[in-house]
Write an enzyme that holds these catalytic residues in place. Structure first.
Site, PDB file in Angstrom:
ATOM      1  N   ARG A 246       0.847  -1.199   0.000  1.00 20.82           N
ATOM      2  CA  ARG A 246       0.000   0.000   0.000  1.00 20.82           C
ATOM      3  C   ARG A 246       0.884   1.251   0.000  1.00 20.82           C
ATOM      4  O   ARG A 246       1.865   1.325   0.728  1.00 20.82           O
ATOM      5  CB  ARG A 246      -0.919   0.012   1.223  1.00 20.82           C
ATOM      6  CG  ARG A 246      -1.911  -1.148   1.233  1.00 20.82           C
ATOM      7  CD  ARG A 246      -2.846  -1.113   2.420  1.00 20.82           C
ATOM      8  NE  ARG A 246      -3.653  -2.317   2.474  1.00 20.82           N
ATOM      9  CZ  ARG A 246      -4.527  -2.605   3.438  1.00 20.82           C
ATOM     10  NH1 ARG A 246      -4.689  -1.756   4.452  1.00 20.82           N
ATOM     11  NH2 ARG A 246      -5.222  -3.737   3.414  1.00 20.82           N
ATOM     12  N   ARG A 261       2.331   1.895  10.088  1.00 12.07           N
ATOM     13  CA  ARG A 261       1.785   2.034   8.734  1.00 12.07           C
ATOM     14  C   ARG A 261       2.940   2.026   7.738  1.00 12.07           C
ATOM     15  O   ARG A 261       3.652   3.013   7.582  1.00 12.07           O
ATOM     16  CB  ARG A 261       0.971   3.324   8.621  1.00 12.07           C
ATOM     17  CG  ARG A 261      -0.007   3.308   7.451  1.00 12.07           C
ATOM     18  CD  ARG A 261      -0.904   4.518   7.462  1.00 12.07           C
ATOM     19  NE  ARG A 261      -1.866   4.520   8.543  1.00 12.07           N
ATOM     20  CZ  ARG A 261      -2.999   3.825   8.558  1.00 12.07           C
ATOM     21  NH1 ARG A 261      -3.307   3.054   7.535  1.00 12.07           N
ATOM     22  NH2 ARG A 261      -3.827   3.905   9.584  1.00 12.07           N
ATOM     23  N   GLU A 335      -5.863  -0.033  15.357  1.00 11.59           N
ATOM     24  CA  GLU A 335      -6.639  -1.026  14.609  1.00 11.59           C
ATOM     25  C   GLU A 335      -5.731  -2.131  14.064  1.00 11.59           C
ATOM     26  O   GLU A 335      -4.712  -1.868  13.431  1.00 11.59           O
ATOM     27  CB  GLU A 335      -7.382  -0.332  13.461  1.00 11.59           C
ATOM     28  CG  GLU A 335      -8.216  -1.265  12.607  1.00 11.59           C
ATOM     29  CD  GLU A 335      -7.538  -1.629  11.304  1.00 11.59           C
ATOM     30  OE1 GLU A 335      -7.435  -2.847  11.044  1.00 11.59           O
ATOM     31  OE2 GLU A 335      -7.085  -0.729  10.578  1.00 11.59           O
ATOM     32  N   SER A 338     -10.261  -5.863  10.817  1.00 13.60           N
ATOM     33  CA  SER A 338     -11.531  -5.301  10.364  1.00 13.60           C
ATOM     34  C   SER A 338     -12.387  -6.424   9.803  1.00 13.60           C
ATOM     35  O   SER A 338     -12.011  -7.072   8.823  1.00 13.60           O
ATOM     36  CB  SER A 338     -11.308  -4.239   9.289  1.00 13.60           C
ATOM     37  OG  SER A 338     -10.711  -3.079   9.829  1.00 13.60           O
ATOM     38  N   ARG A 377       2.511  -4.939  11.975  1.00 19.71           N
ATOM     39  CA  ARG A 377       1.797  -4.127  12.955  1.00 19.71           C
ATOM     40  C   ARG A 377       1.558  -4.860  14.269  1.00 19.71           C
ATOM     41  O   ARG A 377       1.665  -4.271  15.353  1.00 19.71           O
ATOM     42  CB  ARG A 377       0.456  -3.640  12.385  1.00 19.71           C
ATOM     43  CG  ARG A 377      -0.257  -2.674  13.319  1.00 19.71           C
ATOM     44  CD  ARG A 377      -1.540  -2.101  12.745  1.00 19.71           C
ATOM     45  NE  ARG A 377      -1.283  -1.198  11.637  1.00 19.71           N
ATOM     46  CZ  ARG A 377      -2.240  -0.454  11.053  1.00 19.71           C
ATOM     47  NH1 ARG A 377      -3.487  -0.544  11.486  1.00 19.71           N
ATOM     48  NH2 ARG A 377      -1.947   0.353  10.055  1.00 19.71           N
TER      49      ARG A 377
END
Length: 414
Positions: A246, A261, A335, A338, A377
């Site tokens: 990403r 990130r 987070e 999800s 993460r």
């Protein structure tokens, strides 16, 4: 054209787009069909008229043919504009989704575990990793630019241990492991809802018209695109372990610190394709969320579950629950998972259907997905929560069989 200008300028509300463009397209299509019928009639008449009368008729036919080409081009433009506009329409959220404008208005549903209160000056994962010799961000940046990193020795082994544990956890739940392409075509990205809208966050390979996937959700969900399955084949439950990419454009500050990130990471994703049944989808989403919670609990990481508000939902998500792990260096929750259900949003775009066992027309499937583990993460809470006053890090027992040990010793402690 008025409809085209309205679409691209934003003057036309999306809820009116379909009816306006549909009406225009149908009118043009009728005109096209009439001109085609007229051309066919003239062709038949040519057989029965004298040669000296054909010149005028041929000229009239040429003009009609040019007009027909113009109408066909106009109809094609309207159809393309209609499709482009429809691809931006969001899925209506479940009535139970809390209203809100952004993630600050997500609703906490429950928490698990206790947030630690260190009796010493705790370090963040970047310092811990450097002291242990398992994390090297400066050299990662040297190799590939910002938001890159190196995991060395026990750091690389820890990442692999987490991922292998995630795969074992989900295969025990009956999910099939799949190895999927990480380079996918535009149809996969569009079908799963990442395009249009997510191009800026996606690495592209223009020479081959392919894209590096940011999640194995994309290829997993698109496996059966364009197919009609038997209802007896449902549900399809699969997981994939894959590298993900990403661009993370537009994120700064603590969002960009350390391993939170990054541009390249690994993830185990769970994906389910099921029948067009809302009650079934709701129940399945609960199961998928439970799978992830059990995994995080096994890692002994305090977390909370939030009900994501309307303003923080993705385009196709009907409802989403996030798991947020406690990360001491951030002083807050971050987070890590999800769990989303889409109803038939992705299936319609992918043309993914099934034949009801009781007969009747094929129906669009429902799709759902959820993270199982995303690294590096998850290494943030594992290192920060497991740190000891002497610089050692104690890992959760669940990782011992995959890691071979639970103690990462600080080489400088003496």
């Amino acid at each position: 054209m008025d409809v085209l200008r309205a679409i691209w300028s934003g003057d036309c509300k999306l809820e009116n787009l379909k009816s306006e463009a549909d009406a225009t397209y149908r009118r043009l299509l009728c005109d096209v069909e009439e001109r085609r019928a007229e051309a066919k009639r003239r062709s038949q008449e040519m057989k029965d008229i004298a040669a000296d009368e054909r010149v005028a008729l041929l000229e009239e036919g040429r003009r009609a043919k040019q007009e027909l080409k113009g109408l066909e081009a106009e109809a094609s433009k309207v159809q393309s504009a209609l499709q482009a506009g429809l691809l931006t329409l969001p899925m209506p959220p479940d009535p139970e989704v809390p209203e809100g404008s952004d993630d600050s208005q997500n609703v906490e549903l429950r928490t698990w575990g206790e947030v630690p209160d260190f009796s010493f000056d705790a370090k963040d994962h970047v310092s811990l990793g450097a002291d242990l010799g398992i994390l090297d961000i400066p050299r990662g940046v040297k190799l590939a630019g910002s938001r890159n990193y190196l995991l060395l020795g026990d750091g690389a082994r820890l990442e692999q241990a987490v991922l292998r544990f995630a795969v074992a956890h989900m295969t025990a739940k009956g999910f099939d492991l799949a190895s999927v392409p990480i380079l996918v075509n535009h149809a996969c990205m569009e079908g799963t809802g990442y395009f249009p809208g997510g191009e800026e966050q996606t690495y592209a390979v223009p020479k081959d018209d392919l894209f590096l996937s940011g999640t194995s959700e994309v290829p997993l969900t698109a496996i059966h695109s364009g197919e009609t399955l038997e209802e007896s084949d449902l549900p399809v439950r699969r997981i994939a372990l894959s590298p993900c990419f990403r661009r993370e454009a537009g994120t700064y500050g603590k969002e960009a610190h350390g391993l939170y990130r990054v541009h390249q990471f690994w993830k185990v994703e769970q994906m389910v394709i099921g029948p067009n049944d809302e009650d079934w989808s709701i129940e399945e989403q609960g199961k998928m969320l439970a799978h992830a919670e059990e995994f995080v609990q096994a890692l002994e990481i305090p977390y909370r579950v939030v009900d994501v508000c309307t303003g923080d939902l993705g385009q196709g998500q009907v409802r989403k629950f996030d798991i947020e792990a406690w990360m001491p260096s951030r002083g807050s929750w971050g987070e890590t998972h999800s769990a989303s259900r889409f109803h038939d949003f992705q299936a319609r775009r992918l043309n993914l259907r099934y034949k009801p066992s009781g007969g009747g027309k094929p129906r669009f499937c429902h799709t759902l997905n959820n993270t199982v583990a995303a690294t590096p993460r998850l290494l943030i809470p594992l290192l920060e929560l497991g740190q000891q006053s002497n610089g050692d890090v104690v890992l959760p027992e669940a990782l011992e069989s995959f890691m071979g040990k639970v103690l990462l010793e600080n080489p400088a402690k003496g």
